[in-house]
Design a protein around this motif. Structure first.
Motif, PDB file in Angstrom:
ATOM      1  N   ASP A   6       0.822  -1.223   0.000  1.00 11.66           N
ATOM      2  CA  ASP A   6       0.000   0.000   0.000  1.00 11.66           C
ATOM      3  C   ASP A   6       0.850   1.266   0.000  1.00 11.66           C
ATOM      4  OD1 ASP A   6      -2.294  -1.647   0.341  1.00 11.66           O
ATOM      5  OD2 ASP A   6      -1.970  -1.644   2.514  1.00 11.66           O
ATOM      6  N   LEU A   7       2.119   1.165  -0.361  1.00  7.15           N
ATOM      7  CA  LEU A   7       3.011   2.315  -0.203  1.00  7.15           C
ATOM      8  C   LEU A   7       2.487   3.549  -0.923  1.00  7.15           C
ATOM      9  CD1 LEU A   7       5.663   3.315   1.007  1.00  7.15           C
ATOM     10  CD2 LEU A   7       6.824   2.577  -1.087  1.00  7.15           C
ATOM     11  N   ASP A   8       2.035   3.389  -2.163  1.00  3.82           N
ATOM     12  CA  ASP A   8       1.538   4.551  -2.906  1.00  3.82           C
ATOM     13  C   ASP A   8       0.288   5.133  -2.250  1.00  3.82           C
ATOM     14  OD1 ASP A   8       3.563   4.498  -4.758  1.00  3.82           O
ATOM     15  OD2 ASP A   8       2.474   3.213  -6.167  1.00  3.82           O
ATOM     16  N   LYS A   9      -0.580   4.260  -1.730  1.00  7.19           N
ATOM     17  CA  LYS A   9      -1.767   4.754  -1.006  1.00  7.19           C
ATOM     18  C   LYS A   9      -1.330   5.537   0.229  1.00  7.19           C
ATOM     19  CE  LYS A   9      -4.963   1.003  -2.275  1.00  7.19           C
ATOM     20  NZ  LYS A   9      -5.730  -0.156  -1.735  1.00  7.19           N
ATOM     21  N   GLY A  10      -0.286   5.042   0.907  1.00  5.73           N
ATOM     22  CA  GLY A  10       0.243   5.742   2.076  1.00  5.73           C
ATOM     23  C   GLY A  10       0.751   7.123   1.717  1.00  5.73           C
ATOM     24  N   TYR A  11       1.462   7.212   0.580  1.00  7.26           N
ATOM     25  CA  TYR A  11       1.937   8.521   0.116  1.00  7.26           C
ATOM     26  C   TYR A  11       0.754   9.464  -0.104  1.00  7.26           C
ATOM     27  CZ  TYR A  11       6.590   6.525  -1.003  1.00  7.26           C
ATOM     28  OH  TYR A  11       7.825   5.944  -0.952  1.00  7.26           O
ATOM     29  N   ARG A  12      -0.280   8.953  -0.755  1.00  4.69           N
ATOM     30  CA  ARG A  12      -1.439   9.815  -1.063  1.00  4.69           C
ATOM     31  C   ARG A  12      -2.148  10.251   0.213  1.00  4.69           C
ATOM     32  NH1 ARG A  12      -1.920   6.147  -5.406  1.00  4.69           N
ATOM     33  NH2 ARG A  12      -3.603   4.957  -4.423  1.00  4.69           N
ATOM     34  N   PHE A  13      -2.221   9.342   1.204  1.00  2.00           N
ATOM     35  CA  PHE A  13      -2.864   9.719   2.475  1.00  2.00           C
ATOM     36  C   PHE A  13      -2.044  10.803   3.175  1.00  2.00           C
ATOM     37  CE2 PHE A  13      -3.761   8.908   7.087  1.00  2.00           C
ATOM     38  CZ  PHE A  13      -5.091   9.300   7.065  1.00  2.00           C
ATOM     39  N   LEU A  14      -0.732  10.666   3.175  1.00  3.71           N
ATOM     40  CA  LEU A  14       0.120  11.702   3.775  1.00  3.71           C
ATOM     41  C   LEU A  14      -0.143  13.065   3.130  1.00  3.71           C
ATOM     42  CD1 LEU A  14       3.508   9.773   4.133  1.00  3.71           C
ATOM     43  CD2 LEU A  14       2.180  10.748   6.020  1.00  3.71           C
ATOM     44  N   GLU A  15      -0.368  13.052   1.822  1.00  6.62           N
ATOM     45  CA  GLU A  15      -0.599  14.312   1.104  1.00  6.62           C
ATOM     46  C   GLU A  15      -1.898  14.992   1.515  1.00  6.62           C
ATOM     47  OE1 GLU A  15      -0.338  12.975  -2.907  1.00  6.62           O
ATOM     48  OE2 GLU A  15       1.855  12.754  -2.856  1.00  6.62           O
ATOM     49  N   THR A  16      -2.820  14.244   2.123  1.00 11.68           N
ATOM     50  CA  THR A  16      -4.093  14.847   2.569  1.00 11.68           C
ATOM     51  C   THR A  16      -3.967  15.479   3.952  1.00 11.68           C
ATOM     52  OG1 THR A  16      -4.952  12.872   3.711  1.00 11.68           O
ATOM     53  CG2 THR A  16      -5.342  13.045   1.318  1.00 11.68           C
ATOM     54  N   LEU A  17      -2.849  15.218   4.648  1.00 13.94           N
ATOM     55  CA  LEU A  17      -2.684  15.688   6.022  1.00 13.94           C
ATOM     56  C   LEU A  17      -1.875  16.972   6.075  1.00 13.94           C
ATOM     57  CD1 LEU A  17      -1.786  12.262   7.715  1.00 13.94           C
ATOM     58  CD2 LEU A  17      -4.034  13.373   7.638  1.00 13.94           C
ATOM     59  N   GLN A  18      -2.020  17.672   7.191  1.00 15.40           N
ATOM     60  CA  GLN A  18      -1.181  18.833   7.467  1.00 15.40           C
ATOM     61  C   GLN A  18      -0.020  18.389   8.355  1.00 15.40           C
ATOM     62  OE1 GLN A  18      -1.741  22.013   6.188  1.00 15.40           O
ATOM     63  NE2 GLN A  18      -3.270  20.891   4.982  1.00 15.40           N
ATOM     64  N   PRO A  19       1.166  19.012   8.204  1.00 12.79           N
ATOM     65  CA  PRO A  19       2.271  18.640   9.091  1.00 12.79           C
ATOM     66  C   PRO A  19       2.010  19.123  10.522  1.00 12.79           C
ATOM     67  CG  PRO A  19       2.873  20.520   7.701  1.00 12.79           C
ATOM     68  CD  PRO A  19       1.522  20.044   7.232  1.00 12.79           C
ATOM     69  N   PRO A  20       2.654  18.486  11.518  1.00 17.49           N
ATOM     70  CA  PRO A  20       3.575  17.360  11.382  1.00 17.49           C
ATOM     71  C   PRO A  20       2.840  16.042  11.102  1.00 17.49           C
ATOM     72  CG  PRO A  20       3.344  17.952  13.691  1.00 17.49           C
ATOM     73  CD  PRO A  20       2.580  18.977  12.916  1.00 17.49           C
ATOM     74  N   TYR A  21       3.595  15.062  10.605  1.00 16.68           N
ATOM     75  CA  TYR A  21       3.063  13.768  10.196  1.00 16.68           C
ATOM     76  C   TYR A  21       3.447  12.715  11.230  1.00 16.68           C
ATOM     77  CZ  TYR A  21       2.850  16.448   5.899  1.00 16.68           C
ATOM     78  OH  TYR A  21       2.593  17.437   4.971  1.00 16.68           O
ATOM     79  N   VAL A  22       2.479  11.890  11.621  1.00 19.45           N
ATOM     80  CA  VAL A  22       2.701  10.884  12.666  1.00 19.45           C
ATOM     81  C   VAL A  22       2.668   9.495  12.032  1.00 19.45           C
ATOM     82  CG1 VAL A  22       1.898   9.951  14.862  1.00 19.45           C
ATOM     83  CG2 VAL A  22       1.588  12.392  14.358  1.00 19.45           C
ATOM     84  N   LEU A  23       3.788   8.764  12.148  1.00 21.37           N
ATOM     85  CA  LEU A  23       3.902   7.397  11.641  1.00 21.37           C
ATOM     86  C   LEU A  23       4.169   6.472  12.824  1.00 21.37           C
ATOM     87  CD1 LEU A  23       4.493   9.180   9.091  1.00 21.37           C
ATOM     88  CD2 LEU A  23       6.060   7.402   8.344  1.00 21.37           C
ATOM     89  N   LYS A  24       3.387   5.397  12.933  1.00 23.72           N
ATOM     90  CA  LYS A  24       3.541   4.460  14.045  1.00 23.72           C
ATOM     91  C   LYS A  24       3.717   3.041  13.522  1.00 23.72           C
ATOM     92  CE  LYS A  24       0.760   7.061  17.421  1.00 23.72           C
ATOM     93  NZ  LYS A  24      -0.397   6.986  18.358  1.00 23.72           N
ATOM     94  N   ALA A  25       4.817   2.399  13.908  1.00 23.52           N
ATOM     95  CA  ALA A  25       4.967   0.975  13.615  1.00 23.52           C
ATOM     96  C   ALA A  25       3.839   0.225  14.311  1.00 23.52           C
ATOM     97  CB  ALA A  25       6.320   0.478  14.105  1.00 23.52           C
ATOM     98  N   ASP A  26       3.223  -0.714  13.606  1.00 26.25           N
ATOM     99  CA  ASP A  26       2.064  -1.421  14.149  1.00 26.25           C
ATOM    100  C   ASP A  26       2.419  -2.244  15.381  1.00 26.25           C
ATOM    101  OD1 ASP A  26      -0.665  -2.563  14.079  1.00 26.25           O
ATOM    102  OD2 ASP A  26       0.376  -4.399  13.515  1.00 26.25           O
TER     103      ASP A  26
END
Length: 424
Positions: free
Chosen positions: A131-151
């Motif tokens: 889903d990497l490309d979907k993840g990129y697109r989701f990040l683009e919908t957010l405002q910074p800062p960006y929060v990434l969490k290992a599952d």
């Protein structure tokens, strides 16, 4: 009762210190323990995830109850292991089932659980390598800062907060495709950033009834002013001054009760502690994360404030009658300041001789990363070495006591933050 506490840190020393005060206690064991736990209990050289050896030790030492400190054995199913072995099934384990421990073991599971039970939390989506490309697109919908969490479990290091979209995309790729956090980042949760002040809420439940333990606030960053790398925790304060009765009522009604009832409805056996990491946004509490055990160093300020016999609480929890026990809490504040090895949370030296342990006055020194060397001296054996706890009429007075005691303690390259409580 003979009790075995599993773990080796400040959390386990605080639990053992409190259990040792119980009139109902027979023998107390801690595995593997540290130099501090050896003062109140018998240490057993067992790895926390070696279930077969733990079971053998439970039988050999006539253990009546197992209290699990860290998350790894819970997520790996130690509670189920005991239930599945007839000779162990009658020994209560304070800690949830493997299925319920997914609340900490999988960020994706926890977020979906909150969604199912309308528990307030940040908006999110989860992604796998495909889903990497979907993840990129989701990040683009957010405002910074960006929060990434290992599952999965990443020893407290699996959460990244990034200001740049390019950095967020690069780190997402590193987590999913390059296994930055090993198998823990096989899936990644991306969520909106919430701006507010954090606190920790602790709940003890027998699966049906629950008690809300004192609140606490910990300080994760290595540097003063909450700067620098994340650590396991540099200090803590209890109670949290802004968590007044009205705010606590919101936490109970919107978060605690739906969590306990949700676990029941989904058939997820849960006997033990629930740690709810919260953030106050405006006047509303939202959940950042669940942990399925007590926090560290929050335990070192929460447990010292509990007046009720801890073993009585544990027995009532194990027997499903927590509603019959009164939880009494000391009115004083408690604070802890963590002394760490120079270089932590990156490379650091071990084996530093610790001096001044007998000169800390009324403060309680909980050992986090210590051992005794061949000559009997207490030396450092981890990044976080000591948690120095004191009481006061409020957190400011308590901090004075913690810092006075810290100044009496020395080991080479020791470091501690001088601004715990700065934002309160």
């Amino acid at each position: 009762m003979n009790i075995l506490v599993l773990g080796s840190g400040g959390r386990e020393h605080a639990l053992a210190w409190k259990l040792a005060q119980s009139n109902s206690l027979g023998k107390l064991y801690v595995a593997p323990g540290n130099a501090g736990t050896s003062q109140v209990a018998t240490n057993l050289p067992l790895a926390v995830d070696d279930f077969d050896r733990i079971a053998q030790s439970v039988r050999n030492n006539d253990i009546d109850m197992l209290i699990v400190g860290p998350e790894v054995p819970l997520v790996e199913g130690i509670s189920d292991y005991f239930k599945d072995h007839p000779e162990l099934s009658g020994i209560p384990v304070i800690g949830p089932s493997r299925a319920a421990a997914q609340l900490e073991g999988s960020k994706e599971f926890a977020k979906a659980f909150m969604s199912r039970h309308n528990i307030p939390t940040a908006a999110y989506e989860s992604f796998g390598p495909e889903d990497l490309d979907k993840g990129y697109r989701f990040l683009e919908t957010l405002q910074p800062p960006y929060v990434l969490k290992a599952d999965g479990l990443a020893a407290g290091k699996g959460v990244l907060i990034l200001e740049s979209l390019d950095d967020a995309k690069s780190e997402l790729r590193s987590m999913l495709l390059d296994a930055k956090f090993g198998s823990a980042s096989a899936r990644v949760v991306i969520e909106e950033f919430l701006s507010g002040i954090e606190l920790s809420c602790f709940v003890l439940t027998d699966g049906r009834n629950y008690k809300i333990l004192p609140t606490a606030k910990d300080y994760k960053r290595i540097g003063e002013g909450d700067t620098g790398l994340n650590t396991g925790g540099m200090g803590a304060v209890s109670p949290v001054p802004f968590a007044d009765a009205a705010f606590m009522e919101k936490i109970e009604n919107r978060i605690i009760r739906p969590t306990v009832e949700g676990l029941q409805r989904e058939g997820l056996p849960y006997v033990g502690f629930i740690f709810i990491g919260l953030i106050r946004v405006g006047d509303d509490p939202l959940v950042i994360e669940y942990n399925v055990r007590m926090g560290d160093p929050e335990t070192e300020v929460v447990i010292p404030r509990i007046e009720t016999d801890l073993l009585d609480l544990m027995q009532a929890t194990a027997e499903g009658r927590l509603d019959e026990v009164e939880l009494r809490v000391r009115p004083e504040a408690a604070t802890t300041v963590v002394m760490v090895s120079g270089g932590y949370p990156e490379a650091y030296e071990k084996g530093r001789v610790i001096r001044g342990l007998e000169a800390t006055g009324d403060a309680v020194v909980f050992h986090a990363g210590t051992r005794r060397d061949e000559s009997g001296q207490v030396v450092s054996s981890g990044g976080r070495v000591l948690a120095v706890t004191a009481y006061g009429t409020d957190f400011r007075e308590a901090l004075k006591g913690s810092y006075r005691a810290v100044e009496a303690l020395t080991f080479q390259d020791a470091y501690y933050r001088k601004d715990i409580g700065f934002d309160l």
